[in-house]
Write an enzyme that holds these catalytic residues in place. Structure first.
Site, short mmCIF file in Angstrom:
data_model
loop_
_atom_site.label_atom_id
_atom_site.label_comp_id
_atom_site.label_asym_id
_atom_site.label_seq_id
_atom_site.Cartn_x
_atom_site.Cartn_y
_atom_site.Cartn_z
N PHE A 120 43.99 43.64 30.20
CA PHE A 120 42.63 43.15 29.94
C PHE A 120 41.68 43.71 31.00
CE2 PHE A 120 39.00 40.54 29.32
CZ PHE A 120 39.05 40.14 27.99
N GLU A 356 41.79 37.24 38.17
CA GLU A 356 41.48 36.21 37.14
C GLU A 356 40.43 35.22 37.62
OE1 GLU A 356 42.37 36.84 34.37
OE2 GLU A 356 44.18 38.03 34.56
N GLU A 360 36.17 31.38 44.86
CA GLU A 360 34.82 30.80 44.97
C GLU A 360 34.26 30.47 43.58
OE1 GLU A 360 35.95 33.52 46.46
OE2 GLU A 360 35.92 32.92 48.57
C1 LIG Z 1 45.74 41.90 42.06
C2 LIG Z 1 44.48 41.98 41.23
C3 LIG Z 1 44.57 42.11 39.85
C4 LIG Z 1 43.39 42.21 39.09
N1 LIG Z 1 43.50 42.34 37.73
C5 LIG Z 1 42.39 42.47 36.99
C6 LIG Z 1 42.46 42.68 35.57
O1 LIG Z 1 43.54 42.66 34.97
N2 LIG Z 1 41.30 42.90 34.89
C7 LIG Z 1 40.10 42.92 35.51
O2 LIG Z 1 39.10 43.13 34.83
N3 LIG Z 1 39.99 42.71 36.84
C8 LIG Z 1 41.09 42.50 37.59
N4 LIG Z 1 41.00 42.32 38.94
C9 LIG Z 1 39.70 42.32 39.57
C10 LIG Z 1 39.23 40.90 39.86
O3 LIG Z 1 38.96 40.23 38.67
C11 LIG Z 1 37.99 41.01 40.77
O4 LIG Z 1 38.43 41.54 42.01
C12 LIG Z 1 37.31 39.66 40.93
O5 LIG Z 1 36.72 39.25 39.74
C13 LIG Z 1 36.25 39.72 42.02
O6 LIG Z 1 35.40 40.80 41.79
P1 LIG Z 1 35.08 41.84 42.96
O7 LIG Z 1 36.36 42.28 43.55
O8 LIG Z 1 34.19 42.88 42.42
O9 LIG Z 1 34.32 41.00 44.04
P2 LIG Z 1 32.79 40.57 43.97
O10 LIG Z 1 32.44 40.11 42.61
O11 LIG Z 1 31.97 41.65 44.56
O12 LIG Z 1 32.80 39.32 44.94
C14 LIG Z 1 32.90 39.47 46.37
C15 LIG Z 1 32.91 38.08 47.00
O13 LIG Z 1 31.73 37.36 46.63
C16 LIG Z 1 32.07 36.15 45.97
N5 LIG Z 1 31.16 35.92 44.84
C17 LIG Z 1 30.67 36.86 43.99
N6 LIG Z 1 29.87 36.28 43.07
C18 LIG Z 1 29.88 34.96 43.34
C19 LIG Z 1 29.23 33.83 42.75
N7 LIG Z 1 28.45 33.94 41.68
N8 LIG Z 1 29.46 32.63 43.33
C20 LIG Z 1 30.24 32.48 44.41
N9 LIG Z 1 30.89 33.52 45.01
C21 LIG Z 1 30.70 34.73 44.48
C22 LIG Z 1 33.48 36.37 45.43
O14 LIG Z 1 34.16 35.13 45.25
C23 LIG Z 1 34.09 37.22 46.52
O15 LIG Z 1 34.55 36.40 47.56
C24 LIG Z 1 42.13 42.19 39.73
C25 LIG Z 1 42.06 42.05 41.12
C26 LIG Z 1 43.21 41.94 41.86
C27 LIG Z 1 43.11 41.77 43.36
#
Ligand SMILES: Cc1cc2nc3c(=O)[nH]c(=O)nc-3n(C[C@H](O)[C@H](O)[C@H](O)COP(=O)(O)OP(=O)(O)OC[C@H]3O[C@@H](n4cnc5c(N)ncnc54)[C@H](O)[C@@H]3O)c2cc1C
Length: 376
Positions: A120, A356, A360
């Site tokens: 996904f 997933e 936060e």
């Molecule tokens: C092992 C692993 C597997 C993954 N598998 C998938 C997958 O199968 N499919 C997929 O699509 N993605 C996947 N991801 C990606 C994952 O969904 C994202 O890393 C996650 O959604 C956070 O997005 P980001 O890394 O861009 O961080 P950002 O969105 O840039 O966030 C950075 C920080 O800011 C905080 N933050 C951002 N927005 C808010 C808000 N509105 N309120 C409060 N805090 C906030 C976050 O909590 C985080 O601490 C995976 C990630 C990992 C580590």
């Protein structure tokens, strides 16, 4: 175990634990070190029917429910978390195809889910949490959709052959499309250099003018956010099971070590400070297990499970890291060594606070739900 399993579920549980004890447990550390599953294990997983476990029988699956699939994920995660993580990524994606695809698309793709991995895909290089900030898109041309963009951090990215992809169909609208790696214009990108869950590749894909027919749309135009949320909720039950599995793994290692390690001529298990750590790990494991099992029960009963599933993952994500850290301390210097498995449990567990839905964002979701319930 806090739930009563049916006879077929008991048999499945027995089969999975036998399989995992023989084929997974002995190579837990090898999987972490090599950053891959051995080819032979992968063949065994497919041939044993793990991929189609919760797929309805009409599509060639075994037709087990969420209680059985989460129990299976737990049983595997106790021996190696990343095998469980790979299946979690597959199961939650297949669930969305099952819920939202047209009958024709289900007929074509669901039988393939017994031997091809599904993934996904939502996250993009510029952000994962803010899905409306995504730029990858789908544009209608005649009777086809033309898909373009770059998606990252997909669990099973590179290993998966079929993807559900969230794409912008207008500036304020996300829709979900099923894409096959065999389609012209589809490319796999790099694998992330993540610190844990090392058996599971997490990678990127590129869509360059990939053309799909209308029936590759899941649900309706604009239903992408709902489908993405649903995928999260289904995944969070299984992530709770992974957290409980890692915690049980940490507990077993800590207890076994503490029984045989001596300090001042007494096994360290006799020390209050060690007993306290073991107790903390055991309580955490029980709590996470109760949460994910409750979410699975609600799902099977057709009730709302989003909040409890999110609680299972948010609590479990933190509790499993703390539990593995307690186990590390019980093992002292050996806990800090790469020659013992505890350090990789911490790295594996850490993923559960990000994938997933970040911790936060989950905390915000739970608090909204809790407040809403009290306003009704
Ligand atoms: C092992 C692993 C597997 C993954 N598998 C998938 C997958 O199968 N499919 C997929 O699509 N993605 C996947 N991801 C990606 C994952 O969904 C994202 O890393 C996650 O959604 C956070 O997005 P980001 O890394 O861009 O961080 P950002 O969105 O840039 O966030 C950075 C920080 O800011 C905080 N933050 C951002 N927005 C808010 C808000 N509105 N309120 C409060 N805090 C906030 C976050 O909590 C985080 O601490 C995976 C990630 C990992 C580590």
């Amino acid at each position: 175990m806090s739930i009563e399993l049916t006879q077929p579920q008991v048999m499945l549980h027995q089969m999975v634990t036998d399989f995992a004890d023989k084929k997974v447990k002995p190579i837990d550390m090898l999987i972490d070190k090599e950053r891959d599953f051995p080819e032979e294990l992968w063949k065994d997983i497919v041939n044993t029917g793990f991929l189609g476990l919760s797929l309805p029988e009409e599509y060639g699956g075994a037709g087990f429910d969420a209680i059985a699939s989460s129990q299976t994920i737990y049983d595997l995660a106790v021996r190696n978390a990343s095998i469980a993580f790979t299946l979690e990524g597959h199961y939650k994606t297949v669930d969305q195809v099952l819920k939202y695809a047209t009958p024709e698309l289900k007929e074509k793709y669901l039988p393939q889910a017994t031997h091809r991995i599904f993934g996904f895909s939502s996250t993009e290089p510029q952000g994962g949490s803010n899905v409306m900030g995504h730029t990858a898109n789908a544009v209608k041309e005649g009777d086809k959709w033309v898909l373009n963009g770059n998606k990252t951090m997909i669990t099973n990215g590179g290993l998966a052959e079929v993807y559900c992809v969230l794409l912008k169909t207008s500036p304020n609208e996300l829709s979900c499309f099923l894409v096959d790696e065999d389609m012209p214009g589809f490319k796999h990108g790099k694998r992330e250099e993540f610190i844990g869950m090392n058996g599971t590749p997490v990678g990127e894909i590129f869509l360059e003018n990939v053309m799909v027919s209308e029936d590759h749309l899941l649900g309706k135009i604009g239903q992408g956010v709902e489908i993405g949320d649903n995928a999260h909720y289904d995944a969070r039950i299984l992530m709770g099971a992974i957290a409980a599995g890692i915690t049980e793994h940490a507990l077993t290692i800590a207890v076994n070590y503490a029984k045989q390690r001596e300090a001042i001529d007494t096994p360290i298990i006799q020390l209050h400070s060690i007993q306290t750590k073991i107790t903390e790990i055991a309580i955490a494991k029980e709590n996470v297990q109760l949460l994910y099992q409750e979410a699975a029960k609600l799902k099977v009963a057709g009730k709302s499970y989003a909040k409890v599933a999110t609680m299972a993952k948010s609590y479990g994500g933190r509790a499993s890291v703390t539990a593995a850290d307690h186990a590390l301390q019980v093992l002292g210097g050996y806990g800090y060594s790469r020659e013992y498995p505890v350090e990789h449990l911490i790295r594996d567990a850490r993923a559960l606070q990000i994938a997933e839905g970040s911790l936060e964002k989950m905390m915000i979701e739970i608090s909204k739900e809790v407040v809403n319930e009290r306003e009704e």
